[in-house]
Scaffold this motif. Structure first.
Motif, PDB file in Angstrom:
ATOM      1  N   LEU A 186       0.812  -1.212   0.000  1.00 33.62           N
ATOM      2  CA  LEU A 186       0.000   0.000   0.000  1.00 33.62           C
ATOM      3  C   LEU A 186       0.850   1.268   0.000  1.00 33.62           C
ATOM      4  O   LEU A 186       0.696   2.139  -0.868  1.00 33.62           O
ATOM      5  N   LYS A 187       1.746   1.401   0.974  1.00 35.85           N
ATOM      6  CA  LYS A 187       2.566   2.616   1.038  1.00 35.85           C
ATOM      7  C   LYS A 187       3.442   2.784  -0.209  1.00 35.85           C
ATOM      8  O   LYS A 187       3.512   3.892  -0.778  1.00 35.85           O
ATOM      9  N   PRO A 188       4.122   1.730  -0.663  1.00 33.09           N
ATOM     10  CA  PRO A 188       4.900   1.895  -1.904  1.00 33.09           C
ATOM     11  C   PRO A 188       4.038   2.292  -3.103  1.00 33.09           C
ATOM     12  O   PRO A 188       4.481   3.075  -3.946  1.00 33.09           O
ATOM     13  N   TYR A 189       2.806   1.766  -3.166  1.00 39.40           N
ATOM     14  CA  TYR A 189       1.920   2.140  -4.267  1.00 39.40           C
ATOM     15  C   TYR A 189       1.583   3.627  -4.201  1.00 39.40           C
ATOM     16  O   TYR A 189       1.691   4.348  -5.212  1.00 39.40           O
ATOM     17  N   VAL A 190       1.174   4.114  -3.027  1.00 35.77           N
ATOM     18  CA  VAL A 190       0.819   5.528  -2.876  1.00 35.77           C
ATOM     19  C   VAL A 190       2.022   6.411  -3.199  1.00 35.77           C
ATOM     20  O   VAL A 190       1.906   7.426  -3.903  1.00 35.77           O
ATOM     21  N   GLU A 191       3.199   6.000  -2.724  1.00 33.52           N
ATOM     22  CA  GLU A 191       4.401   6.806  -2.947  1.00 33.52           C
ATOM     23  C   GLU A 191       4.867   6.760  -4.400  1.00 33.52           C
ATOM     24  O   GLU A 191       5.616   7.639  -4.834  1.00 33.52           O
ATOM     25  N   SER A 192       4.413   5.743  -5.146  1.00 32.84           N
ATOM     26  CA  SER A 192       4.733   5.696  -6.575  1.00 32.84           C
ATOM     27  C   SER A 192       3.780   6.560  -7.405  1.00 32.84           C
ATOM     28  O   SER A 192       4.104   6.946  -8.526  1.00 32.84           O
ATOM     29  N   GLN A 193       2.611   6.859  -6.829  1.00 34.60           N
ATOM     30  CA  GLN A 193       1.599   7.641  -7.546  1.00 34.60           C
ATOM     31  C   GLN A 193       1.644   9.132  -7.210  1.00 34.60           C
ATOM     32  O   GLN A 193       1.227   9.964  -8.003  1.00 34.60           O
ATOM     33  N   PHE A 194       2.121   9.456  -6.011  1.00 36.10           N
ATOM     34  CA  PHE A 194       2.153  10.843  -5.541  1.00 36.10           C
ATOM     35  C   PHE A 194       3.510  11.132  -4.900  1.00 36.10           C
ATOM     36  O   PHE A 194       4.134  10.236  -4.319  1.00 36.10           O
ATOM     37  N   LYS A 195       3.940  12.381  -4.980  1.00 39.72           N
ATOM     38  CA  LYS A 195       5.125  12.805  -4.240  1.00 39.72           C
ATOM     39  C   LYS A 195       4.688  13.072  -2.801  1.00 39.72           C
ATOM     40  O   LYS A 195       3.766  13.853  -2.564  1.00 39.72           O
ATOM     41  N   THR A 196       5.324  12.413  -1.841  1.00 39.21           N
ATOM     42  CA  THR A 196       4.858  12.480  -0.459  1.00 39.21           C
ATOM     43  C   THR A 196       5.951  12.960   0.489  1.00 39.21           C
ATOM     44  O   THR A 196       7.147  12.862   0.192  1.00 39.21           O
ATOM     45  N   SER A 197       5.500  13.450   1.648  1.00 31.50           N
ATOM     46  CA  SER A 197       6.432  13.893   2.692  1.00 31.50           C
ATOM     47  C   SER A 197       6.056  13.215   4.010  1.00 31.50           C
ATOM     48  O   SER A 197       6.183  12.008   4.142  1.00 31.50           O
ATOM     49  N   ASP A 198       5.536  13.985   4.965  1.00 28.48           N
ATOM     50  CA  ASP A 198       5.127  13.440   6.264  1.00 28.48           C
ATOM     51  C   ASP A 198       4.025  12.388   6.115  1.00 28.48           C
ATOM     52  O   ASP A 198       3.154  12.505   5.244  1.00 28.48           O
ATOM     53  N   THR A 199       4.040  11.391   6.997  1.00 27.64           N
ATOM     54  CA  THR A 199       2.990  10.368   6.970  1.00 27.64           C
ATOM     55  C   THR A 199       2.282  10.304   8.324  1.00 27.64           C
ATOM     56  O   THR A 199       2.895  10.477   9.373  1.00 27.64           O
TER      57      THR A 199
END
Length: 275
Positions: free
Chosen positions: A139-152
Motif C-alpha cells: 500500500l505505502k509503496p503504491y501511494v508513494e509511486s503515484q504521488f510525491k509524499t512527505s510526512d505520513t
C-alpha cells in the motif's frame, strides 16, 4: 394527427428547456479518486478512497494521512472535510487522505489470540501481521509511486486504534505521526499493552508525534488502558517523541472520533491570527 403530435412534442421540449434553465447545469462533484489495489499478500482487491487537495499539483510533495476504516460509508468523508478545514483555517499544509476501505476489520486489525471466547466472537480474527505487511510492502509503496509524499500519518480508532498501537510498538518507522483514538487494548487480555515497555526499548528514538485519546463516557477498561499506554510511552525515554493525551469529557466510543481528531490536529497546527 401528425400536427397534434408535433405541437405536443414542441410543448414538452419547451417545458424541458424551461426546467433546465431554471435548475442550471448539473455535473458531478469530485473531491478525489477511488482506486483499486490488488494485494498479493492479502489475496484480494482493496479499495482506496483518496482525497486530493483543491488545486492538486502532481509535481508538489504532500503529507499523507492513512485512514483506517476509510470506506465512504465510514470515516473517509468527514475526516477529509476536517483536513480541508485545517488547511483553510489553521496552519496545516495541503494534505492527501488515503482511506482504506474495510473488507474484514476484525481479521485485519487484530493479532492472534488463544482466548476461546474471542475466537468464538471473532471467528476470522488474528491476521494483523498480514495486513501490516500489506500496508508496508504494497500500500505505502503504491501511494508513494503515484504521488510525491512527505510526512505520513496513521489514524485509527477502536480496533483500528489497536492496530495503530501495534504498528507504533513493532514498526514505528512506518509513520511519522500516530493518532490513536479509543484503542481496543483489552484485546487478548491486554497482551500488547503488557509488552509495550519491552517493545519500546527496541525502538529508535527518531522524531515522532503520538496522540492518544479516549472518551470519558467509554467503558472503564478502555479509559484505563488508554491512560496506561500513554504512561508507558511518556516514560519510555524517547526524547524525540512528542506524546499527547486527551480525555474527551463529553464523548463516548461512538461519538469521539471527529472531535478527538480535531483536538489532536490542533496540537500540531495551532490557530494563529492572520497577520
Amino acid at each position: 394527427m401528425i400536427k397534434k403530435i408535433f405541437i405536443l412534442c414542441s410543448i414538452l421540449f419547451a417545458f424541458h428547456s424551461a426546467i433546465l434553465a431554471q435548475n442550471g447545469t448539473i455535473k458531478p462533484l469530485a473531491i478525489g479518486e477511488i482506486r483499486t489495489l490488488k494485494s498479493k499478500i492479502l489475496n484480494e482487491e482493496r479499495t482506496l478512497n483518496i482525497y486530493l487537495p483543491q488545486g492538486f499539483d502532481k509535481t508538489k510533495s504532500y503529507p499523507v494521512i492513512y485512514l483506517l476504516d476509510g470506506s465512504i460509508k465510514e470515516d473517509f468523508i468527514h475526516v477529509s472535510g476536517l483536513v480541508q478545514f485545517f488547511n483553510q483555517m489553521y496552519a496545516m499544509p495541503e494534505t492527501i487522505v488515503v482511506g482504506i476501505a474495510n473488507v474484514d476489520r476484525k481479521r485485519d486489525f487484530t493479532f492472534h489470540t488463544d482466548l476461546k471466547d474471542l475466537q468464538k466472537d471473532y471467528p476470522t480474527t488474528g491476521h494483523s501481521d498480514k495486513f501490516i505487511s500489506f500496508f508496508e510492502k504494497e500500500l505505502k509503496p503504491y501511494v508513494e509511486s503515484q504521488f510525491k509524499t512527505s510526512d505520513t500519518y496513521l489514524f485509527g480508532q477502536s480496533l483500528g486504534g489497536l492496530l495503530a498501537t501495534e504498528i507504533l510498538l513493532k514498526k514505528p518507522e512506518m509513520f511519522n505521526n500516530y493518532f490513536i483514538i479509543s484503542p481496543s487494548l483489552w484485546w487478548d487480555d491486554e497482551s500488547l499493552l503488557n509488552q509495550a515497555k519491552e517493545l519500546l526499548s527496541k525502538s529508535p528514538d527518531t522524531k515522532k508525534f503520538v496522540y492518544i485519546s479516549v472518551g470519558k463516557g467509554e467503558h472503564p477498561v478502555m479509559i484505563k488502558d488508554a491512560e496506561s499506554i500513554y504512561d508507558v510511552l511518556k516514560n519510555s525515554g524517547k526524547k524525540n517523541w512528542t506524546i499527547e493525551y486527551k480525555m474527551m469529557e463529553g464523548d463516548n466510543h461512538a461519538t469521539i472520533l471527529h472531535r478527538s481528531l480535531y483536538e489532536g490536529l490542533v496540537k500540531l497546527f495551532p490557530y494563529q491570527e492572520p497577520k
